[in-house]
Design a protein around this motif. Sequence first.
Motif, PDB file in Angstrom:
ATOM      1  N   ILE A 194      18.895  16.744  25.142  1.00 21.97           N
ATOM      2  CA  ILE A 194      19.889  17.745  24.774  1.00 21.97           C
ATOM      3  C   ILE A 194      21.159  17.643  25.606  1.00 21.97           C
ATOM      4  CG2 ILE A 194      18.212  19.402  23.891  1.00 21.97           C
ATOM      5  CD1 ILE A 194      18.307  20.818  26.547  1.00 21.97           C
ATOM      6  N   ALA A 195      21.144  16.850  26.668  1.00 24.37           N
ATOM      7  CA  ALA A 195      22.347  16.681  27.475  1.00 24.37           C
ATOM      8  C   ALA A 195      22.217  15.430  28.332  1.00 24.37           C
ATOM      9  CB  ALA A 195      22.599  17.894  28.362  1.00 24.37           C
ATOM     10  N   LEU A 196      23.350  14.777  28.577  1.00 23.42           N
ATOM     11  CA  LEU A 196      23.423  13.626  29.457  1.00 23.42           C
ATOM     12  C   LEU A 196      24.120  14.014  30.752  1.00 23.42           C
ATOM     13  CD1 LEU A 196      24.431  10.712  27.065  1.00 23.42           C
ATOM     14  CD2 LEU A 196      22.513  10.625  28.652  1.00 23.42           C
ATOM     15  N   LEU A 197      23.755  13.329  31.840  1.00 19.60           N
ATOM     16  CA  LEU A 197      24.397  13.536  33.138  1.00 19.60           C
ATOM     17  C   LEU A 197      24.666  12.177  33.762  1.00 19.60           C
ATOM     18  CD1 LEU A 197      21.908  16.267  34.315  1.00 19.60           C
ATOM     19  CD2 LEU A 197      24.312  16.720  33.857  1.00 19.60           C
ATOM     20  N   ASP A 198      25.811  12.052  34.415  1.00 17.73           N
ATOM     21  CA  ASP A 198      26.144  10.798  35.087  1.00 17.73           C
ATOM     22  C   ASP A 198      27.177  11.089  36.157  1.00 17.73           C
ATOM     23  OD1 ASP A 198      25.748   7.586  34.172  1.00 17.73           O
ATOM     24  OD2 ASP A 198      27.411   8.023  35.518  1.00 17.73           O
ATOM     25  N   ASP A 199      27.035  10.401  37.296  1.00 21.51           N
ATOM     26  CA  ASP A 199      27.954  10.626  38.409  1.00 21.51           C
ATOM     27  C   ASP A 199      29.322   9.987  38.189  1.00 21.51           C
ATOM     28  OD1 ASP A 199      26.225  12.166  39.908  1.00 21.51           O
ATOM     29  OD2 ASP A 199      25.345  10.452  40.949  1.00 21.51           O
ATOM     30  N   ASP A 200      29.452   9.090  37.232  1.00 22.95           N
ATOM     31  CA  ASP A 200      30.728   8.435  36.964  1.00 22.95           C
ATOM     32  C   ASP A 200      31.636   9.388  36.190  1.00 22.95           C
ATOM     33  OD1 ASP A 200      32.852   6.820  36.375  1.00 22.95           O
ATOM     34  OD2 ASP A 200      31.647   5.149  35.619  1.00 22.95           O
ATOM     35  N   PRO A 201      32.731   9.872  36.804  1.00 27.68           N
ATOM     36  CA  PRO A 201      33.599  10.833  36.099  1.00 27.68           C
ATOM     37  C   PRO A 201      34.238  10.247  34.848  1.00 27.68           C
ATOM     38  CG  PRO A 201      34.630  10.068  38.141  1.00 27.68           C
ATOM     39  CD  PRO A 201      33.221   9.568  38.157  1.00 27.68           C
ATOM     40  N   LEU A 203      32.788   8.785  32.546  1.00 21.08           N
ATOM     41  CA  LEU A 203      31.858   8.942  31.420  1.00 21.08           C
ATOM     42  C   LEU A 203      31.696  10.394  30.993  1.00 21.08           C
ATOM     43  CD1 LEU A 203      29.045   6.444  32.499  1.00 21.08           C
ATOM     44  CD2 LEU A 203      30.993   6.025  30.991  1.00 21.08           C
ATOM     45  N   HIS A 204      32.299  11.316  31.726  1.00 19.82           N
ATOM     46  CA  HIS A 204      32.163  12.724  31.366  1.00 19.82           C
ATOM     47  C   HIS A 204      32.815  12.972  30.007  1.00 19.82           C
ATOM     48  CE1 HIS A 204      31.536  14.014  35.835  1.00 19.82           C
ATOM     49  NE2 HIS A 204      30.617  13.175  35.388  1.00 19.82           N
ATOM     50  N   ASN A 205      32.132  13.746  29.177  1.00 21.46           N
ATOM     51  CA  ASN A 205      32.519  14.059  27.795  1.00 21.46           C
ATOM     52  C   ASN A 205      32.229  12.921  26.822  1.00 21.46           C
ATOM     53  OD1 ASN A 205      33.475  16.702  28.325  1.00 21.46           O
ATOM     54  ND2 ASN A 205      35.417  15.851  29.069  1.00 21.46           N
ATOM     55  N   LEU A 206      31.696  11.792  27.305  1.00 19.97           N
ATOM     56  CA  LEU A 206      31.238  10.742  26.407  1.00 19.97           C
ATOM     57  C   LEU A 206      30.045  11.245  25.600  1.00 19.97           C
ATOM     58  CD1 LEU A 206      31.100   7.633  25.584  1.00 19.97           C
ATOM     59  CD2 LEU A 206      29.450   7.413  27.453  1.00 19.97           C
ATOM     60  N   ARG A 207      29.962  10.802  24.352  1.00 19.13           N
ATOM     61  CA  ARG A 207      28.822  11.143  23.507  1.00 19.13           C
ATOM     62  C   ARG A 207      28.049   9.880  23.140  1.00 19.13           C
ATOM     63  NH1 ARG A 207      28.330  16.134  20.965  1.00 19.13           N
ATOM     64  NH2 ARG A 207      30.049  17.572  21.333  1.00 19.13           N
ATOM     65  N   LEU A 208      26.755   9.933  23.306  1.00 18.88           N
ATOM     66  CA  LEU A 208      25.856   8.869  22.864  1.00 18.88           C
ATOM     67  C   LEU A 208      24.848   9.474  21.910  1.00 18.88           C
ATOM     68  CD1 LEU A 208      25.121   7.001  26.240  1.00 18.88           C
ATOM     69  CD2 LEU A 208      26.691   6.300  24.424  1.00 18.88           C
ATOM     70  N   PHE A 209      24.846   8.975  20.670  1.00 10.69           N
ATOM     71  CA  PHE A 209      23.958   9.509  19.640  1.00 10.69           C
ATOM     72  C   PHE A 209      24.149  11.023  19.485  1.00 10.69           C
ATOM     73  CE2 PHE A 209      21.880   5.768  21.417  1.00 10.69           C
ATOM     74  CZ  PHE A 209      21.636   5.019  20.276  1.00 10.69           C
ATOM     75  N   GLY A 210      25.381  11.478  19.707  1.00 12.85           N
ATOM     76  CA  GLY A 210      25.668  12.892  19.569  1.00 12.85           C
ATOM     77  C   GLY A 210      25.337  13.733  20.778  1.00 12.85           C
ATOM     78  N   VAL A 211      24.823  13.130  21.844  1.00 14.67           N
ATOM     79  CA  VAL A 211      24.473  13.860  23.069  1.00 14.67           C
ATOM     80  C   VAL A 211      25.599  13.649  24.081  1.00 14.67           C
ATOM     81  CG1 VAL A 211      22.749  14.196  24.869  1.00 14.67           C
ATOM     82  CG2 VAL A 211      22.035  13.479  22.584  1.00 14.67           C
ATOM     83  N   ARG A 212      26.154  14.738  24.600  1.00 21.34           N
ATOM     84  CA  ARG A 212      27.348  14.666  25.441  1.00 21.34           C
ATOM     85  C   ARG A 212      26.992  14.604  26.921  1.00 21.34           C
ATOM     86  NH1 ARG A 212      30.984  18.553  27.683  1.00 21.34           N
ATOM     87  NH2 ARG A 212      29.754  20.252  26.794  1.00 21.34           N
ATOM     88  N   VAL A 213      27.791  13.830  27.671  1.00 24.59           N
ATOM     89  CA  VAL A 213      27.681  13.815  29.128  1.00 24.59           C
ATOM     90  C   VAL A 213      28.348  15.079  29.659  1.00 24.59           C
ATOM     91  CG1 VAL A 213      28.261  12.582  31.245  1.00 24.59           C
ATOM     92  CG2 VAL A 213      27.742  11.293  29.169  1.00 24.59           C
ATOM     93  N   ARG A 214      27.599  15.865  30.404  1.00 25.46           N
ATOM     94  CA  ARG A 214      28.078  17.192  30.811  1.00 25.46           C
ATOM     95  C   ARG A 214      28.240  17.331  32.323  1.00 25.46           C
ATOM     96  NH1 ARG A 214      24.849  21.583  27.238  1.00 25.46           N
ATOM     97  NH2 ARG A 214      26.341  22.904  28.363  1.00 25.46           N
ATOM     98  N   GLY A 215      28.444  16.219  33.011  1.00 24.99           N
ATOM     99  CA  GLY A 215      28.681  16.278  34.445  1.00 24.99           C
ATOM    100  C   GLY A 215      27.811  15.303  35.203  1.00 24.99           C
ATOM    101  N   GLY A 216      27.863  15.408  36.546  1.00 22.16           N
ATOM    102  CA  GLY A 216      27.078  14.547  37.408  1.00 22.16           C
ATOM    103  C   GLY A 216      25.872  15.263  37.972  1.00 22.16           C
ATOM    104  N   ARG A 217      25.365  14.742  39.103  1.00 18.17           N
ATOM    105  CA  ARG A 217      24.155  15.333  39.680  1.00 18.17           C
ATOM    106  C   ARG A 217      24.387  16.762  40.164  1.00 18.17           C
ATOM    107  NH1 ARG A 217      23.150  11.371  44.690  1.00 18.17           N
ATOM    108  NH2 ARG A 217      23.902   9.871  43.132  1.00 18.17           N
ATOM    109  N   ASP A 218      25.648  17.090  40.509  1.00 19.60           N
ATOM    110  CA  ASP A 218      25.928  18.447  40.962  1.00 19.60           C
ATOM    111  C   ASP A 218      25.848  19.466  39.830  1.00 19.60           C
ATOM    112  OD1 ASP A 218      28.081  17.210  39.769  1.00 19.60           O
ATOM    113  OD2 ASP A 218      29.584  18.338  40.892  1.00 19.60           O
ATOM    114  N   ALA A 219      25.815  18.991  38.584  1.00 19.13           N
ATOM    115  CA  ALA A 219      25.737  19.895  37.435  1.00 19.13           C
ATOM    116  C   ALA A 219      24.318  20.051  36.910  1.00 19.13           C
ATOM    117  CB  ALA A 219      26.651  19.392  36.319  1.00 19.13           C
TER     118      ALA A 219
END
Length: 662
Positions: A194-201, A203-219
């Motif tokens: 339901i959500a992606l997370l990645d520390d690389d800023p 990639l934030h707001n990137l969508r993969l298969f409709g699932v959005r990157v919503r922040g890094g480990r701090d989120a």
Amino acid sequence: MWRRRVDGTVLGRWTVQLAQRVSRLDLRQRVGLQIALDSVAMVAGLTAAQVGRFDYSLSALSSLGFWVISALAVCLLHFLGTALHLYLGRYRFGGFEEVLCLLVAVVLTILGLLIVIAAFGPPRPMPLSVPPLGGTVTLVVMFGVRYLWRLLEERLRRPDRDHAQPVLVFGAGQGGESALAAMLRTQDSPYYPIALLDDDPRLHNLRLFGVRVRGGRDAIDAVAGATGARTLLVAIPSADAELLREINRIAEDAGLTVKVLPKVSDLIDGRVGVGDIRDLDLADLLGRRQISTDMAAAAGYLVGRRVLVTGAGGSIGAELCRQIATFGPAELVMLDRDESALRAVQLSITGQAMLDDDAIVLGDIRDLDLMTKLFAQRRPQVVFHAAALKHLPLLERFPGESVKTNVWGTLAILRTAAACGVERLVNISTDKAANPTSALGFSKRITERLTAAVAREASGTFVSVRFGNVLASNGSVLTVFASQIAAGGPITVTHPDVTRYFMTIPEAVQLVLQAGALGAPGEAMVLDMGEPVRIDDVARRLAAREARPIEIVYTGLGPGEKLHEELFGTGEADRRPHHPLISHVEVPALDPTEALDLDPWAPPATVLADLAALAGEQVLVATTPATGPAADQAAATADLITGLIPRQQAAQSADGRPSPTR
């Protein structure tokens, strides 16, 4: 609408029924449907181009020549598509390979139409500008139909969100994309991202298969609270222990269960499946990392060679046998005194456990006659000496056993190997041999020095390899903790600040094989164990996973135990000339006669004192390097095997105990 469609919450009944009907068609029926759709697309494309060419006048369609050319286009498309295997069921409908083939078929069809139209001369049945325009429209229609079909197909394969477990995915790289595809394309998947997370800023707001990157480990905490997820998947196959520990700490604070993907090397075909997702274990937190192994260097001295592994039933010995077997040795001889362990390792390698294979040898390295006979008959070219007693507290109580097995047993293997002309011998040591304080450490340090001594007289390369605790090995602290937890506790820890080095069994063995190729005669190869780990942290992490409270009891350091282990002794330099994870340490040789003077039947305190004295570098080195021509060396080694190896039938001492001969 896009979000609702991607999430799979709305799906028209008619599309479901249509997709189900199509999926039940046989190959011929599906190919026929594909030809019909492409034919309609071709006619539609030419029609749109013809109407557009004549200012959107429908009277342009009244020309007989237009319909003749359209029929010819359909025939050409069918012929070319069949010739390119487009309509023979070779390609998946909507797949990338099919799209390329479709493009070629349409382009060739348009070229054929242009040739035919140009051959007619004026008046032409169709303007020359219509086929290219019509072909473009045709491709758009064909690609659009296939794209919509792929979307529908993916939606039908998605798991039911009401029954799947919502998951946060950490890592938006290749591993994350593969994990998302596996979960969203498996209808019975127990997980739903339901959500992606990645520390690389970036990639934030990137969508993969409709699932959005919503922040890094701090989120992680905030996203978990907003989505209601209770599981975090670390989709980074190359994640090291440090990253996993940090993510696990944050996830535990957020009330999330952590799961991981296996390393790329552990995947069968390099692809991630839902079944590959597993719970995070302590092996990941303590010893998981990617290592660079030069397999060609290891193969250089193993392929086609006769290889002997002592202690083959142990954790390290068994993994050595399994990995060596993959290099295609001429013969792999597995020696151990534990028949059940030998059966298990044979089963893991061959799939059979008949125990009638000559590769299996049941025996003890303390049986000097057996060792001499074994080397003389099997003539191994490469030896990995992993047989040893290793439990520190027990050897503190019975230090004489460390003399008989670790010292005398190793010396017997070393001398016999030298006498038989073994090309390469690797003695498995331990980090406790660095500035030793225990019977185990003393005895293993002595074996390093004996290896250096015999290396001077041997024609082959004899080296030692030193490393620390191995995860999941027999007697490992993790095994002890697991048993204590299963019994309801408490978990016993010697000291709150005690630390130890850890590495996984496969990692240790890969580096051992590499070290065997790199070491110079007499050297000790020290494996990089990463950062030391607090045992108290390990115990608390295990206890926290249990539903019932588990008590942790501190027992205090036992005799011979260190608060912090060391990889290098005093005066040893960390020198890594060949491999970033393997250090080369010079070892002072020890006169083997000094080791044979040890009395294992003396009082334990006396044995410990003698071992400590012998492990130190103050002992005089009396070994003389072998000199002279090859014939003299051969004669000398023959004398070794017949006269210099201690025998069990040696003369009895005054009190009836056997004393080793020189």
